[in-house]
Write a protein that holds these residues in place. Sequence first.
Motif, PDB file in Angstrom:
ATOM      1  N   GLN A  31       0.829  -1.201   0.000  1.00 44.43           N
ATOM      2  CA  GLN A  31       0.000   0.000   0.000  1.00 44.43           C
ATOM      3  C   GLN A  31       0.870   1.261   0.000  1.00 44.43           C
ATOM      4  N   TYR A  32       0.479   2.260  -0.769  1.00 40.25           N
ATOM      5  CA  TYR A  32       1.209   3.522  -0.756  1.00 40.25           C
ATOM      6  C   TYR A  32       0.294   4.656  -1.207  1.00 40.25           C
ATOM      7  N   SER A  33       0.672   5.866  -0.830  1.00 41.24           N
ATOM      8  CA  SER A  33      -0.076   7.046  -1.268  1.00 41.24           C
ATOM      9  C   SER A  33       0.921   8.170  -1.564  1.00 41.24           C
ATOM     10  N   ILE A  34       0.538   9.039  -2.493  1.00 43.11           N
ATOM     11  CA  ILE A  34       1.403  10.162  -2.893  1.00 43.11           C
ATOM     12  C   ILE A  34       0.580  11.441  -2.828  1.00 43.11           C
ATOM     13  N   ASN A  35       1.149  12.442  -2.209  1.00 38.17           N
ATOM     14  CA  ASN A  35       0.468  13.737  -2.131  1.00 38.17           C
ATOM     15  C   ASN A  35       1.450  14.849  -2.495  1.00 38.17           C
ATOM     16  N   VAL A  36       1.082  15.655  -3.482  1.00 39.58           N
ATOM     17  CA  VAL A  36       1.887  16.826  -3.825  1.00 39.58           C
ATOM     18  C   VAL A  36       1.429  17.950  -2.906  1.00 39.58           C
ATOM     19  N   ASP A  37       2.282  18.305  -1.938  1.00 39.41           N
ATOM     20  CA  ASP A  37       1.912  19.291  -0.927  1.00 39.41           C
ATOM     21  C   ASP A  37       1.966  20.720  -1.455  1.00 39.41           C
ATOM     22  N   GLY A  38       2.682  20.918  -2.553  1.00 43.19           N
ATOM     23  CA  GLY A  38       2.758  22.256  -3.141  1.00 43.19           C
ATOM     24  C   GLY A  38       4.079  22.956  -2.859  1.00 43.19           C
ATOM     25  N   ILE A  39       4.079  24.253  -3.047  1.00 45.58           N
ATOM     26  CA  ILE A  39       5.304  25.048  -2.901  1.00 45.58           C
ATOM     27  C   ILE A  39       5.559  25.344  -1.422  1.00 45.58           C
ATOM     28  N   THR A  40       6.792  25.144  -1.005  1.00 46.77           N
ATOM     29  CA  THR A  40       7.162  25.389   0.386  1.00 46.77           C
ATOM     30  C   THR A  40       8.559  26.001   0.446  1.00 46.77           C
ATOM     31  N   ARG A  41       8.897  26.492   1.613  1.00 47.66           N
ATOM     32  CA  ARG A  41      10.219  27.079   1.830  1.00 47.66           C
ATOM     33  C   ARG A  41      11.006  26.142   2.728  1.00 47.66           C
ATOM     34  N   TYR A  42      12.168  25.688   2.247  1.00 50.08           N
ATOM     35  CA  TYR A  42      13.026  24.814   3.049  1.00 50.08           C
ATOM     36  C   TYR A  42      14.151  25.638   3.642  1.00 50.08           C
ATOM     37  N   SER A  43      14.356  25.518   4.952  1.00 53.25           N
ATOM     38  CA  SER A  43      15.281  26.406   5.664  1.00 53.25           C
ATOM     39  C   SER A  43      16.750  26.122   5.406  1.00 53.25           C
ATOM     40  N   GLY A  44      17.084  24.885   4.984  1.00 52.89           N
ATOM     41  CA  GLY A  44      18.480  24.550   4.741  1.00 52.89           C
ATOM     42  C   GLY A  44      19.263  24.399   6.034  1.00 52.89           C
ATOM     43  N   GLY A  45      20.599  24.478   5.949  1.00 55.12           N
ATOM     44  CA  GLY A  45      21.432  24.357   7.137  1.00 55.12           C
ATOM     45  C   GLY A  45      22.614  23.417   6.912  1.00 55.12           C
ATOM     46  N   TYR A  46      23.391  23.203   7.985  1.00 57.30           N
ATOM     47  CA  TYR A  46      24.574  22.347   7.911  1.00 57.30           C
ATOM     48  C   TYR A  46      24.189  20.866   7.959  1.00 57.30           C
ATOM     49  N   TYR A  47      25.060  20.033   7.378  1.00 57.54           N
ATOM     50  CA  TYR A  47      24.836  18.592   7.412  1.00 57.54           C
ATOM     51  C   TYR A  47      26.164  17.856   7.255  1.00 57.54           C
ATOM     52  N   MET A  48      26.220  16.653   7.795  1.00 63.44           N
ATOM     53  CA  MET A  48      27.350  15.742   7.604  1.00 63.44           C
ATOM     54  C   MET A  48      26.995  14.813   6.447  1.00 63.44           C
ATOM     55  N   TYR A  49      27.975  14.489   5.607  1.00 59.13           N
ATOM     56  CA  TYR A  49      27.627  13.694   4.419  1.00 59.13           C
ATOM     57  C   TYR A  49      28.831  12.943   3.867  1.00 59.13           C
ATOM     58  N   ASN A  50      28.547  11.986   3.006  1.00 57.53           N
ATOM     59  CA  ASN A  50      29.533  11.400   2.104  1.00 57.53           C
ATOM     60  C   ASN A  50      28.871  11.238   0.739  1.00 57.53           C
ATOM     61  N   THR A  51      29.674  11.101  -0.300  1.00 58.73           N
ATOM     62  CA  THR A  51      29.166  11.146  -1.674  1.00 58.73           C
ATOM     63  C   THR A  51      29.729   9.998  -2.489  1.00 58.73           C
ATOM     64  N   THR A  52      28.932   9.520  -3.423  1.00 62.39           N
ATOM     65  CA  THR A  52      29.394   8.466  -4.325  1.00 62.39           C
ATOM     66  C   THR A  52      28.666   8.573  -5.656  1.00 62.39           C
ATOM     67  N   ALA A  53      29.232   7.911  -6.672  1.00 61.91           N
ATOM     68  CA  ALA A  53      28.565   7.774  -7.964  1.00 61.91           C
ATOM     69  C   ALA A  53      27.964   6.376  -8.026  1.00 61.91           C
ATOM     70  N   SER A  54      26.848   6.260  -8.698  1.00 62.81           N
ATOM     71  CA  SER A  54      26.156   4.980  -8.692  1.00 62.81           C
ATOM     72  C   SER A  54      25.242   4.856  -9.900  1.00 62.81           C
ATOM     73  N   LYS A  55      24.902   3.621 -10.226  1.00 62.51           N
ATOM     74  CA  LYS A  55      23.820   3.386 -11.169  1.00 62.51           C
ATOM     75  C   LYS A  55      22.510   3.694 -10.440  1.00 62.51           C
ATOM     76  N   LEU A  56      21.535   4.182 -11.175  1.00 61.61           N
ATOM     77  CA  LEU A  56      20.252   4.498 -10.552  1.00 61.61           C
ATOM     78  C   LEU A  56      19.648   3.284  -9.866  1.00 61.61           C
ATOM     79  N   SER A  57      19.874   2.108 -10.437  1.00 69.12           N
ATOM     80  CA  SER A  57      19.300   0.880  -9.893  1.00 69.12           C
ATOM     81  C   SER A  57      19.985   0.403  -8.619  1.00 69.12           C
TER      82      SER A  57
END
Length: 353
Positions: free
Chosen positions: A185-211
């Motif tokens: 079961q799943y549902s999808i709702n387009v909530d519309g236009i919003t403002r995202y505050s952003g900010g700092y984050y810890m991360y790592n990055t890689t390249a990948s196949k979409l699958s």
Amino acid sequence: MKILKYLLFLILIVIIGAAIYFATQDGSFDVSETKTINAPAEVVYNNVKDFKSWPQWGPWMEEDENMKIDYAEKTEGEGASYSWTSDAVGDGSMKTVKVIPNKEIEQEIIFNTPIGDSKSEVYWYFEDTETPGQTKVTWGMKGEQSFMEKVFMAFQEDDIETGLSKMFENGLNNLEDVVNESMEQYSINVDGITRYSGGYYMYNTTASKLSEISKKMGSMFGQVTGYMQQNNIQPSGMPFTIYNAMDQANGTVIFSAAVPVKDRVITPEGSPVLTGFMEPSTAVKTTLKGNYTNLSQAYKKAEQYIAENNLERDTNANMFEVYTNDPGEVPNPANWITEIYIPIQQKTKPKGL
């Protein structure tokens, strides 16, 4: 008269012999069936623990659609009970006597028959397998047949072991279908236009196949959270994925697994985990409730919304996904919640307006 006496004598011998035969037969039984279901134990258990869920998969419902069921005030947990009446399968009742959540259920079942009431024990076991997200489910019943029950069953097409085995097997197959359907079961709702505050984050990055994104994402988040724990860095929100570059034609993507933090963190040179900063942005927000395999459908709806409302993508900002609950704490994929943000350009008002 002598012939009649002989016949009565023979009949008496047959009756006595039959009585001795049935009386000496072992009336004890313990029958169970086991099935491995590709679902977490909690998900399977949740479809069994409440008697109100049983009509969805109970095999007896296929034999009598007109079965009347009466539920007690309490239908799950110790002390829960229900009863039924049926012209096809007979009358009876069941009560739960012991529960170990996600592990075990013990119940007492009583069948009301023309030859008297029959009481037996019903048991359920939910066991993890070596494969994550997979459960071995056992459903069984044990008890002792009375003399009259042994006589009655002797004239049935199936003995009690065969009859119960067929019922449990059929019921477990039905249960698997119900569990699979509940997880899809799943549902999808387009909530519309919003403002995202952003900010700092810890991360790592890689390249990948979409699958292969989902395969790599787990270990990447594990590396980020592990680094944060080792350095006593507290998250300030739920993890998210940033899509830095995507090549749909070749099916490749460069993405980051990120965890928000309150302040900037200085990491040592060569650290596999870095600190980034996301600028505040205006975005189209879409919420998916369900398995991550439905994300492509959610993106299609988001893109459709952007096109229908003549919005323009912000090519200088990356789209990202926020995972608002933890699959480790929410076993049913149908309850996973993902927020999708696609940045758009803000339309500026003409001067003088």
